[in-house]
Design a protein around this motif. Structure first.
Motif, PDB file in Angstrom:
ATOM      1  N   VAL A  22       2.015   6.158  -6.741  1.00  0.00           N
ATOM      2  CA  VAL A  22       0.144   7.453  -7.081  1.00  0.00           C
ATOM      3  C   VAL A  22       0.651   8.900  -7.317  1.00  0.00           C
TER       4      VAL A  22
ATOM      5  N   ARG B  43      -4.370   0.746 -11.682  1.00  0.00           N
ATOM      6  CA  ARG B  43      -5.095   0.685 -12.557  1.00  0.00           C
ATOM      7  C   ARG B  43      -4.877  -0.440 -14.163  1.00  0.00           C
TER       8      ARG B  43
ATOM      9  N   ASP C  82       0.638  -1.512  -0.186  1.00  0.00           N
ATOM     10  CA  ASP C  82       0.124   0.074  -0.025  1.00  0.00           C
ATOM     11  C   ASP C  82       0.862   0.976   0.178  1.00  0.00           C
TER      12      ASP C  82
ATOM     13  N   HIS D   1      -6.204  -3.209  -5.317  1.00  0.00           N
ATOM     14  CA  HIS D   1      -5.775  -2.248  -5.111  1.00  0.00           C
ATOM     15  C   HIS D   1      -6.295  -1.528  -5.307  1.00  0.00           C
TER      16      HIS D   1
ATOM     17  N   ASP E 103      -6.259   2.084  -6.485  1.00  0.00           N
ATOM     18  CA  ASP E 103      -4.757   2.761  -6.965  1.00  0.00           C
ATOM     19  C   ASP E 103      -4.342   2.329  -8.216  1.00  0.00           C
TER      20      ASP E 103
ATOM     21  N   ALA F  74       1.071   3.715  -2.968  1.00  0.00           N
ATOM     22  CA  ALA F  74       0.721   5.765  -2.382  1.00  0.00           C
ATOM     23  C   ALA F  74       2.133   6.170  -3.447  1.00  0.00           C
TER      24      ALA F  74
ATOM     25  N   GLY G 269      -2.156   5.529 -14.755  1.00  0.00           N
ATOM     26  CA  GLY G 269      -1.575   6.035 -13.474  1.00  0.00           C
ATOM     27  C   GLY G 269      -1.109   4.830 -13.253  1.00  0.00           C
TER      28      GLY G 269
END
Ligand code: NAD
Length: 458
Positions: free
Chosen positions: A39, A206, A32, A202, A204, A36, A127
């Motif tokens: 991102v 993509r 995670d 997850h 985020d 992050a 992404g």
């Protein structure tokens, strides 16, 4: 200091069974955190000027080139690849990066004629892309995912296979040395059921690029469906090498062993079924035997090695199960004794219902089976769930094209065994996969098309 709750992983040299390195394995929390960071990095990476993104990818390629021998030696030690294969594999990462470094400045949209204004399309990056890599070709498969993903403006979190994290970790360092901003490419060693599954789940992340077994790939696809996540799958294979009676039989026999025993048969494109026209079947086996017996299975560090060990004891046990004492063995090559997961190249003449003929063995075991005519050859080649690659040998150009069109596989070669070129598409039919990697179109799998209409009437 480590924060992960996952036990570390001992990377073993498959040729010696010695522990080479102990690698920290990430858990869900580290995954995670890496996502992050990726991102955040995406926001800047996507807006790096195309020529600068291209230049950074070329610098990354230069770093790989400058460390080619080091990377190759690391792969020999960590995966048991022969030194010559490993050099090719590191060179392939360099070449794929160079090839896609041309992409940022050529990621063209379209201008479409419409009434009342101007219509244009953009290829927008997705992404964060999760790239999940198997152990059989750790470097090339990492490169095929990360290079087009980065070129298109995405950031990447890459999970190497448990057995083979070392070269991926080194590639991550070389990317930083090349000047790629931190977080643009993160290498995250971890277990499939932990880091791999978390990348799939997850929200985020993509897109997932998954290369591995068909069973795990189906689960990845189900997981991606939940979020309509984009997914590319490169899965298993059971490819045929079809030998017609009008071909150059000497050349076909001379090249057949390396088309299946290369990388100890741990190759999704391995031509592990040799289909031979019945009237030349006996002659073909006669020609094949000395080549198999002379195949050099030895220390993969040796310049003359043609094949090294299998990746693990477990893989050795799986492969061995296909050669029980009463197996229809035509002949075998040789392999070193002592430590290491060695398995001698093995030629079987099984029935077409035998599991050795139907399963992906992923080891140096090949089935040789006769066929009667073209239709029979195509029927045998198309039997089973896979459709990745294959070869056919004939001097008849009409037949070469007819059979190439009839065989349900993504990558065929005539009078040769080439499957992979970075400039041409690679991927599977049927349960061998979904989508295509490499070549000019791979970028489409790392972008979404956006349509914008500008009114000229106001
Ligand atoms: P595998 O499916 O066991 O593992 C592949 C990767 O997926 C590893 O990184 C693993 O950790 C991860 N993984 C495992 N479980 C997962 C899960 N539940 N969720 C997410 N990720 C998970 O395959 P393998 O044994 O490493 O590789 C061999 C297989 O890969 C063979 O079937 C071979 O044919 C296939 N392969 C295909 C291609 C191709 O391009 N078509 C190329 C190379 C290998």
């Amino acid at each position: 200091m480590s924060t992960t709750t996952e036990p570390p992983y001992d990377v073993v040299d498959p040729a010696t069974e010695q522990v080479l390195a102990t690698v920290e394995m990430s858990g869900v929390a580290e995954t995670d955190a890496a996502v992050a960071v990726a991102v955040r990095a995406f926001e800047t990476w996507r807006s790096v000027a195309p020529a600068d993104r291209a230049r950074l990818l070329r610098r990354f390629a230069d770093q790989v080139d400058a460390h080619l021998e080091e990377l190759a030696q690391l792969e020999v030690a960590g995966a048991g690849h022969t030194i010559n294969n490993a050099r090719w594999e590191a060179g392939n990462v360099r070449d794929v990066l160079t090839y896609y470094s041309a992409a940022p400045e050529r990621l063209f949209g379209r201008q479409i004629p419409v009434a009342g204004g101007v219509d244009i399309t953009f290829k927008e990056p997705l992404g964060v892309v999760g790239v999940i890599v198997p152990w059989n070709f750790p470097m090339p498969i990492a490169g095929w995912g990360l290079a087009p993903a980065l070129a298109a403006g995405n950031t990447v979190v890459l999970k190497p296979a448990e057995y083979t994290p070392l070269t991926a970790l080194r590639l991550g360092e070389l990317a930083l040395d090349a000047g790629l901003p931190p977080g643009v490419l993160t290498i995250l060693p971890g277990r499939g059921a932990v880091v791999g599954e978390r990348l799939v789940q997850h929200p985020d992340v993509r897109k997932i690029v998954f290369t591995g077994s068909t069973g795990v790939g189906k689960g990845v696809m189900r997981g991606c469906a939940d979020q309509v996540k984009r997914v590319t799958l490169e899965l298993g294979g059971k490819s045929s090498n079809i030998i017609f009676d009008d071909c150059d039989l000497e050349q076909a026999a001379a090249s057949a062993p390396s088309a299946v025993f290369d990388n100890a048969g741990q190759d999704c494109c391995a031509r592990s079924r040799i289909l031979v026209q019945r009237n030349v079947y006996d002659r073909f086996l006669e020609l094949l035997e000395p080549v198999v017996k002379g195949f050099r299975v030895e220390d993969p560090r040796s310049e003359s090695a043609q094949m090294g060990p299998l990746i693990s004891r477990r893989q050795w046990q799986t492969v061995s199960s296909y050669v029980p004492d009463d197996a229809p063995v035509a002949f075998r090559g040789t392999a070193p004794q002592g430590p290491g997961f060695w398995f001698a190249p093995t030629v079987l003449t099984p029935d077409v219902g035998d599991r050795a003929f139907t399963d992906e063995i992923f080891g140096p075991v090949v089935s040789v089976v006769p066929f009667d005519d073209e239709a029979d050859a195509v029927r045998l080649a198309n039997s089973g769930p896979y459709g990745l690659s294959g070869s056919l040998w004939t001097r008849d150009i009409g037949r070469a094209l007819r059979v190439s069109r009839a065989v349900e596989a993504g990558n065929l070669s005539v009078n040769s065994h080439s499957s992979v070129r970075y400039s041409t598409p690679f991927g599977g039919f049927k349960q061998s996969g979904l989508g295509r990697e490499l070549g000019p179109d791979a970028l489409d799998s790392f972008t979404d098309v956006k349509n914008v209409f500008l009114s000229t009437e106001g």
